[in-house]
Design an enzyme around this catalytic site. Structure first.
Site, PDB file in Angstrom:
ATOM      1  N   ALA A  27      -5.412   8.932  -0.108  1.00 15.37           N
ATOM      2  CA  ALA A  27      -6.314   9.024   1.044  1.00 15.37           C
ATOM      3  C   ALA A  27      -5.790   9.867   2.206  1.00 15.37           C
ATOM      4  CB  ALA A  27      -6.608   7.610   1.551  1.00 15.37           C
TER       5      ALA A  27
ATOM      6  N   ARG B 244     -11.791   6.477   5.913  1.00 12.27           N
ATOM      7  CA  ARG B 244     -13.024   6.200   5.155  1.00 12.27           C
ATOM      8  C   ARG B 244     -14.075   7.273   5.445  1.00 12.27           C
ATOM      9  NH1 ARG B 244      -9.425   3.174   4.021  1.00 12.27           N
ATOM     10  NH2 ARG B 244      -9.193   4.868   2.570  1.00 12.27           N
TER      11      ARG B 244
ATOM     12  N   LYS C  70      -6.662   7.382  -5.939  1.00 11.53           N
ATOM     13  CA  LYS C  70      -6.591   8.852  -5.896  1.00 11.53           C
ATOM     14  C   LYS C  70      -5.690   9.325  -4.762  1.00 11.53           C
ATOM     15  CE  LYS C  70     -11.117   9.741  -7.960  1.00 11.53           C
ATOM     16  NZ  LYS C  70     -12.411  10.444  -7.821  1.00 11.53           N
TER      17      LYS C  70
ATOM     18  N   HIS D 274     -14.026   3.991  -6.535  1.00  9.15           N
ATOM     19  CA  HIS D 274     -15.486   3.790  -6.504  1.00  9.15           C
ATOM     20  C   HIS D 274     -16.173   4.841  -7.364  1.00  9.15           C
ATOM     21  CE1 HIS D 274     -13.565   2.913  -2.598  1.00  9.15           C
ATOM     22  NE2 HIS D 274     -14.181   1.768  -2.748  1.00  9.15           N
TER      23      HIS D 274
ATOM     24  N   ARG E 259      -1.212  -0.610  -8.520  1.00  5.88           N
ATOM     25  CA  ARG E 259      -2.613  -0.275  -8.193  1.00  5.88           C
ATOM     26  C   ARG E 259      -2.704   1.252  -8.218  1.00  5.88           C
ATOM     27  NH1 ARG E 259      -3.764  -0.943  -2.247  1.00  5.88           N
ATOM     28  NH2 ARG E 259      -4.269  -3.127  -2.610  1.00  5.88           N
TER      29      ARG E 259
ATOM     30  N   GLN F  65      -0.574   7.133  -6.251  1.00  3.75           N
ATOM     31  CA  GLN F  65      -1.697   8.026  -5.894  1.00  3.75           C
ATOM     32  C   GLN F  65      -1.778   9.183  -6.893  1.00  3.75           C
ATOM     33  OE1 GLN F  65       0.516   8.555  -2.393  1.00  3.75           O
ATOM     34  NE2 GLN F  65      -0.951   7.572  -1.025  1.00  3.75           N
TER      35      GLN F  65
ATOM     36  N   ASP G  57       0.856  -1.193   0.000  1.00  6.55           N
ATOM     37  CA  ASP G  57       0.000   0.000   0.000  1.00  6.55           C
ATOM     38  C   ASP G  57       0.886   1.234   0.000  1.00  6.55           C
ATOM     39  OD1 ASP G  57      -2.346  -1.449   0.099  1.00  6.55           O
ATOM     40  OD2 ASP G  57      -2.676  -1.164   2.246  1.00  6.55           O
TER      41      ASP G  57
HETATM   42  C1  LIG Z   1      -8.791  -1.208  -3.312  1.00  5.43           C
HETATM   43  C2  LIG Z   1      -8.342   0.128  -2.821  1.00  5.43           C
HETATM   44  C3  LIG Z   1      -7.080   0.260  -2.273  1.00  5.43           C
HETATM   45  C4  LIG Z   1      -6.631   1.502  -1.835  1.00  5.43           C
HETATM   46  N1  LIG Z   1      -5.327   1.650  -1.409  1.00  5.43           N
HETATM   47  C5  LIG Z   1      -4.864   2.881  -1.114  1.00  5.43           C
HETATM   48  C6  LIG Z   1      -3.492   3.106  -0.810  1.00  5.43           C
HETATM   49  O1  LIG Z   1      -2.668   2.179  -0.795  1.00  5.43           O
HETATM   50  N2  LIG Z   1      -3.089   4.372  -0.513  1.00  5.43           N
HETATM   51  C7  LIG Z   1      -3.967   5.437  -0.532  1.00  5.43           C
HETATM   52  O2  LIG Z   1      -3.550   6.572  -0.289  1.00  5.43           O
HETATM   53  N3  LIG Z   1      -5.269   5.249  -0.812  1.00  5.43           N
HETATM   54  C8  LIG Z   1      -5.744   4.009  -1.098  1.00  5.43           C
HETATM   55  N4  LIG Z   1      -7.068   3.847  -1.403  1.00  5.43           N
HETATM   56  C9  LIG Z   1      -8.047   4.951  -1.157  1.00  5.43           C
HETATM   57  C10 LIG Z   1      -8.106   5.917  -2.303  1.00  5.43           C
HETATM   58  O3  LIG Z   1      -6.923   6.660  -2.375  1.00  5.43           O
HETATM   59  C11 LIG Z   1      -9.289   6.895  -2.138  1.00  5.43           C
HETATM   60  O4  LIG Z   1      -9.140   7.625  -0.959  1.00  5.43           O
HETATM   61  C12 LIG Z   1     -10.649   6.214  -2.101  1.00  5.43           C
HETATM   62  O5  LIG Z   1     -10.716   5.147  -2.977  1.00  5.43           O
HETATM   63  C13 LIG Z   1     -11.762   7.219  -2.478  1.00  5.43           C
HETATM   64  O6  LIG Z   1     -11.562   7.680  -3.772  1.00  5.43           O
HETATM   65  P1  LIG Z   1     -12.442   7.209  -5.041  1.00  5.43           P
HETATM   66  O7  LIG Z   1     -11.492   6.863  -6.130  1.00  5.43           O
HETATM   67  O8  LIG Z   1     -13.370   6.141  -4.657  1.00  5.43           O
HETATM   68  O9  LIG Z   1     -13.175   8.526  -5.523  1.00  5.43           O
HETATM   69  P2  LIG Z   1     -14.029   9.614  -4.770  1.00  5.43           P
HETATM   70  O10 LIG Z   1     -14.205  10.711  -5.749  1.00  5.43           O
HETATM   71  O11 LIG Z   1     -13.458   9.934  -3.428  1.00  5.43           O
HETATM   72  O12 LIG Z   1     -15.386   8.863  -4.546  1.00  5.43           O
HETATM   73  C14 LIG Z   1     -16.256   8.518  -5.606  1.00  5.43           C
HETATM   74  C15 LIG Z   1     -17.549   7.989  -5.017  1.00  5.43           C
HETATM   75  O13 LIG Z   1     -17.287   6.755  -4.351  1.00  5.43           O
HETATM   76  C16 LIG Z   1     -18.018   6.679  -3.136  1.00  5.43           C
HETATM   77  N5  LIG Z   1     -17.081   6.625  -1.996  1.00  5.43           N
HETATM   78  C17 LIG Z   1     -15.765   6.869  -2.012  1.00  5.43           C
HETATM   79  N6  LIG Z   1     -15.222   6.698  -0.790  1.00  5.43           N
HETATM   80  C18 LIG Z   1     -16.243   6.344   0.006  1.00  5.43           C
HETATM   81  C19 LIG Z   1     -16.349   6.028   1.386  1.00  5.43           C
HETATM   82  N7  LIG Z   1     -15.287   6.030   2.184  1.00  5.43           N
HETATM   83  N8  LIG Z   1     -17.567   5.692   1.872  1.00  5.43           N
HETATM   84  C20 LIG Z   1     -18.659   5.668   1.081  1.00  5.43           C
HETATM   85  N9  LIG Z   1     -18.615   5.959  -0.233  1.00  5.43           N
HETATM   86  C21 LIG Z   1     -17.433   6.291  -0.758  1.00  5.43           C
HETATM   87  C22 LIG Z   1     -18.890   7.906  -3.079  1.00  5.43           C
HETATM   88  O14 LIG Z   1     -20.126   7.585  -3.658  1.00  5.43           O
HETATM   89  C23 LIG Z   1     -18.141   8.898  -3.938  1.00  5.43           C
HETATM   90  O15 LIG Z   1     -18.962   9.866  -4.488  1.00  5.43           O
HETATM   91  C24 LIG Z   1      -7.513   2.619  -1.887  1.00  5.43           C
HETATM   92  C25 LIG Z   1      -8.777   2.485  -2.467  1.00  5.43           C
HETATM   93  C26 LIG Z   1      -9.189   1.274  -2.942  1.00  5.43           C
HETATM   94  C27 LIG Z   1     -10.538   1.178  -3.580  1.00  5.43           C
END
Ligand SMILES: Cc1cc2nc3c(=O)[nH]c(=O)nc-3n(C[C@H](O)[C@H](O)[C@H](O)COP(=O)(O)OP(=O)(O)OC[C@H]3O[C@@H](n4cnc5c(N)ncnc54)[C@H](O)[C@@H]3O)c2cc1C
Length: 303
Positions: free
Chosen positions: A185, A285, A183, A223, A180, A159, A130
């Site tokens: 986090a 989250r 965006k 997502h 992977r 990221q 990660d």
């Molecule tokens: C499999 C996986 C592994 C990841 N690994 C890392 C990592 O190693 N390092 C890192 O920095 N980040 C990691 N992340 C988190 C990532 O960086 C984002 O913070 C997170 O995925 C939210 O961004 P999004 O792409 O879903 O888009 P966003 O624009 O944030 O969300 C799009 C839509 O998805 C839904 N959504 C998103 N997040 C949530 C939530 N928490 N609860 C409910 N609905 C939500 C909402 O409907 C939102 O409108 C990971 C994410 C995934 C899916």
């Protein structure tokens, strides 16, 4: 502002202690976390596998303070790999490098990750490193570059909110790495990360395109329906089959969308976290979608 505040709280020990010790906290976290024990996580993996999802398992924990904690985390992950093998589960593992001591002693983290990647290679499994806050990106990529010997057994995360990621993807693609794409986090200053969501999204699409044409097997982890649609459109235009990359999503988030992608014939891997150290993960989250906080509180007071 609420996002920044929740990310700030994710690093506060006092709130952590308060929330983790209460059943309220555990009940709120249950939406995103499979449970506190490996048996809970294995149950979740079995269920997801039976529905057609692949999984990556995360034993929650980060930023250990002592070498012994890092070694303990490594042992837990070795046991997880064995359990996956013994039960015939379809699951990789995902690890936060600071859980293996990256911030404490980079050589130790490298040695422990090397042990895990070696074991995963023997078992034909896969370890994903990660990506944590920007302070750890350089160290994580350095360790990854040193260790990427069993190429098929180790991967890393990029990221799209970081300015540097375009350059990093270029290097990683040359190196034949499996990436992977997310965006991002963490709470990052504008010196290192795009402050504006539209720029993060535009960069995500750019990086997704660079990865998908590289010929390696990558994971597009989001997502966001717009990012997913852009990926599908690009893959179709380039004649990529749906088994040449995978989508990844987090346990408990947008489950209907996860199922829809499976039905459309895409590979979908669900990131399943478990363990007692759920606080920081849970707060991230909430920060991603502050409406979660209101939803959880409303449900709690109704119950
Ligand atoms: C499999 C996986 C592994 C990841 N690994 C890392 C990592 O190693 N390092 C890192 O920095 N980040 C990691 N992340 C988190 C990532 O960086 C984002 O913070 C997170 O995925 C939210 O961004 P999004 O792409 O879903 O888009 P966003 O624009 O944030 O969300 C799009 C839509 O998805 C839904 N959504 C998103 N997040 C949530 C939530 N928490 N609860 C409910 N609905 C939500 C909402 O409907 C939102 O409108 C990971 C994410 C995934 C899916």
């Amino acid at each position: 502002m609420l996002r920044s505040f929740l990310l700030y709280l994710s690093e506060r020990e006092s709130l952590k202690n308060l929330l983790v010790s209460r059943s309220l906290g555990r009940r709120m976290a249950a939406r995103f976390i499979a449970g506190e024990h490996l048996d809970d996580a294995v149950r979740a993996v079995r269920q997801l596998n039976s529905e057609g999802f692949d999984v990556t398992l995360d034993f929650l924990g980060e930023s250990v303070h002592a070498a012994a904690e890092a070694e303990n985390a490594c042992q837990v992950y070795l046991d997880i790999l064995d359990r996956i093998q013994a039960e015939g589960l379809c699951s990789h593992i995902s690890i936060k490098p600071t859980q293996l001591g990256l911030a404490l002693d980079e050589a130790l983290a490298e040695q422990l990750l090397g042990r895990l990647a070696g074991r995963a290679a023997i078992l034909h499994n896969f370890v994903r490193m990660d990506m944590e806050s920007s302070a750890h990106v350089e160290g994580t990529l350095r360790v990854f570059h040193h260790l990427n010997a069993p190429r098929h057994a180790l991967g890393v995360v990029i990221q799209s909110y970081l300015y540097r990621s375009g350059k990093d993807v270029e290097e990683l693609v040359k190196f034949g790495a499996r990436v992977r794409l997310v965006k991002g986090a963490y709470h990052e200053p504008s010196e290192v990360a795009f402050p504006c969501k539209a720029d993060v999204d535009a960069n995500f699409i750019k990086l997704m395109q660079s990865l998908l044409v590289s010929g390696e097997y990558h994971a597009i982890a989001t997502h966001d329906p717009r990012m997913i649609a852009a990926t599908q459109t690009f893959a179709r235009a380039r004649g990529l089959r749906s088994d040449q990359f995978e989508f990844q999503m987090l346990y408990g988030i947008r489950r209907q969308l996860q199922r829809k992608l499976l039905q459309q014939g895409y590979r979908v891997r669900v990131y399943v976290p478990y363990g007692k150290e759920w606080y920081a993960y849970f707060m991230r989250r909430l920060a991603e979608r502050p409406a979660n906080l209101l939803f959880l509180l409303r449900n709690f007071f109704r119950a």
